[in-house]
Design a protein around this motif. Structure first.
Motif, PDB file in Angstrom:
ATOM      1  N   LEU A   4      40.148  34.178  48.925  1.00 21.16           N
ATOM      2  CA  LEU A   4      39.767  34.783  47.593  1.00 21.16           C
ATOM      3  C   LEU A   4      38.340  35.504  47.586  1.00 21.16           C
ATOM      4  N   LEU A   5      38.516  36.430  46.529  1.00 22.64           N
ATOM      5  CA  LEU A   5      37.086  37.440  46.399  1.00 22.64           C
ATOM      6  C   LEU A   5      36.203  36.538  45.819  1.00 22.64           C
ATOM      7  N   ALA A  25      36.511  40.218  35.915  1.00 12.88           N
ATOM      8  CA  ALA A  25      37.693  40.604  36.593  1.00 12.88           C
ATOM      9  C   ALA A  25      38.244  39.189  37.201  1.00 12.88           C
ATOM     10  N   VAL A  27      36.565  36.570  39.016  1.00 16.33           N
ATOM     11  CA  VAL A  27      36.093  36.131  40.011  1.00 16.33           C
ATOM     12  C   VAL A  27      35.267  34.614  39.477  1.00 16.33           C
ATOM     13  N   GLN A 247      40.191  49.701  50.254  1.00 18.53           N
ATOM     14  CA  GLN A 247      41.139  48.442  50.029  1.00 18.53           C
ATOM     15  C   GLN A 247      41.598  47.869  51.330  1.00 18.53           C
ATOM     16  N   TRP A 272      35.637  46.424  41.011  1.00 20.36           N
ATOM     17  CA  TRP A 272      36.238  45.205  41.295  1.00 20.36           C
ATOM     18  C   TRP A 272      37.735  45.327  40.933  1.00 20.36           C
ATOM     19  N   ALA A 273      38.313  46.282  39.915  1.00 23.63           N
ATOM     20  CA  ALA A 273      39.510  46.586  39.953  1.00 23.63           C
ATOM     21  C   ALA A 273      40.099  46.860  41.503  1.00 23.63           C
ATOM     22  N   LEU A 276      40.250  44.008  43.922  1.00 29.34           N
ATOM     23  CA  LEU A 276      41.433  42.990  43.193  1.00 29.34           C
ATOM     24  C   LEU A 276      42.677  43.542  43.706  1.00 29.34           C
ATOM     25  N   ALA A 279      43.143  42.423  47.204  1.00 31.36           N
ATOM     26  CA  ALA A 279      43.436  40.988  46.960  1.00 31.36           C
ATOM     27  C   ALA A 279      44.739  40.550  46.963  1.00 31.36           C
ATOM     28  N   ALA A 280      45.350  41.126  45.870  1.00 35.49           N
ATOM     29  CA  ALA A 280      46.781  41.132  45.800  1.00 35.49           C
ATOM     30  C   ALA A 280      47.778  41.399  46.552  1.00 35.49           C
TER      31      ALA A 280
END
Length: 298
Positions: A4-5, A25, A27, A247, A272-273, A276, A279-280
């Motif tokens: 996870l971030l 976001a 976190v 990314q 952060w977007a 994420l 991360a997705a």
């Protein structure tokens, strides 16, 4: 385990603003230290943590912020002339724990021993120091002053100074089978690929932590921002052609075997977007990671 971030505060210029962006976001873990943001990072987290009690926080012990030096000298917790920048004397550790809790407004979920390789001339000397520190941290955990503890290091786990197995054994010797040693923190990124290569081969700190049930916090996943400008289109495509180069760099750390949390210092909702979005993504396979290592080397 899927990494996870988490929000790191090492390079944050405005900790409350950066933290707010991270929490908005989604976190749910913040990592800090008494010496971050010129000694103001912990106090800057007090209000955000009070508003979000579900968010977990980790801090550190070891460095002596310039802003705290006179108070530490007055308290008599710095040995010698008190001019050192790093101190793991037991009295100083206990004093710093109390100060951190006061500044954060709550007991930290984790406290990392910060760069214990500083000043250690040999592994044996380092472990003598760590024994005293672990005893102090076990007492703090037993009293509810901290949730648990770990070791955050830049080079100690990759230089041979410490191993996760030895640290875990030390924690068991100090705290018994119900010890509170919970995590390690070390760099994992495209410029720190040796630790990832070792993990893919079933050895090294990431693999030892996985087998011991110890969480791994990956620090500097973008090498302090250097990778943002250094990533090439070709390398990004090799990692994942469907994401941006930045990314793609972040996805490498997120995909490292054994990593629990990836610490990112991002200052805006847009940053952060973007993170994420990485991360997705589906995590990179071992085969894809090996291709990256073959191209870049370790």
């Amino acid at each position: 385990m899927t990494a996870l971030l988490a929000a790191g505060t090492y390079r944050c210029r405005n900790v409350p603003r950066s933290t707010a962006a991270a929490l908005d976001a989604g976190v749910r873990w913040i990592d800090t230290a008494p010496n971050y943001a010129s000694g103001t990072a912990e106090a800057g987290l007090r209000a955000p943590l009070a508003d979000r009690p579900e968010v977990r926080v980790s801090t550190k012990v070891g460095f002596v912020p310039r802003a705290d030096r006179q108070a530490a000298l007055h308290a008599g917790v710095l040995p010698g002339d008190g001019d050192q920048e790093h101190c793991l004397a037991r009295g100083y550790v206990a004093w710093q724990l109390g100060l951190s809790r006061s500044r954060l407004g709550r007991a930290p979920d984790l406290v990392f021993v910060h760069n214990p390789e500083c000043g250690a001339t040999s592994p044996s000397g380092g472990y003598v120091t760590l024994t005293d520190v672990f005893e102090e941290l076990e007492n703090a955990a037993a009293d509810g002053r901290i949730g648990g503890y770990g070791v955050a290091t830049w080079s100690g786990l990759t230089s041979g100074m410490f191993t996760v197995s030895e640290l875990t054994a030390l924690a068991k010797a100090v705290g018994g089978p119900s010890h509170h040693f919970r995590a390690v923190q070390l760099p994992v990124s495209l410029v720190h690929l040796a630790v990832l290569a070792d993990a893919l081969d079933g050895r090294g700190p990431l693999d030892e932590a996985r087998r011991a049930g110890i969480d791994v916090f990956a620090s500097a996943p973008l090498a302090g921002g250097e990778l943002v400008g250094a990533m090439t289109t070709e390398l990004g495509r090799l990692i994942d052609p469907a994401v941006s180069p930045t990314q793609a760099a972040l996805l490498v750390a997120l995909s490292a075997p054994g990593v629990s949390q990836v610490l990112l210092s991002a200052s805006s909702p847009a940053h952060w977007a973007d993170a994420l979005g990485a991360a997705a993504r589906e995590r990179l396979s071992g085969r894809r990671l090996r291709k990256v290592i073959d191209v870049l080397g370790t």
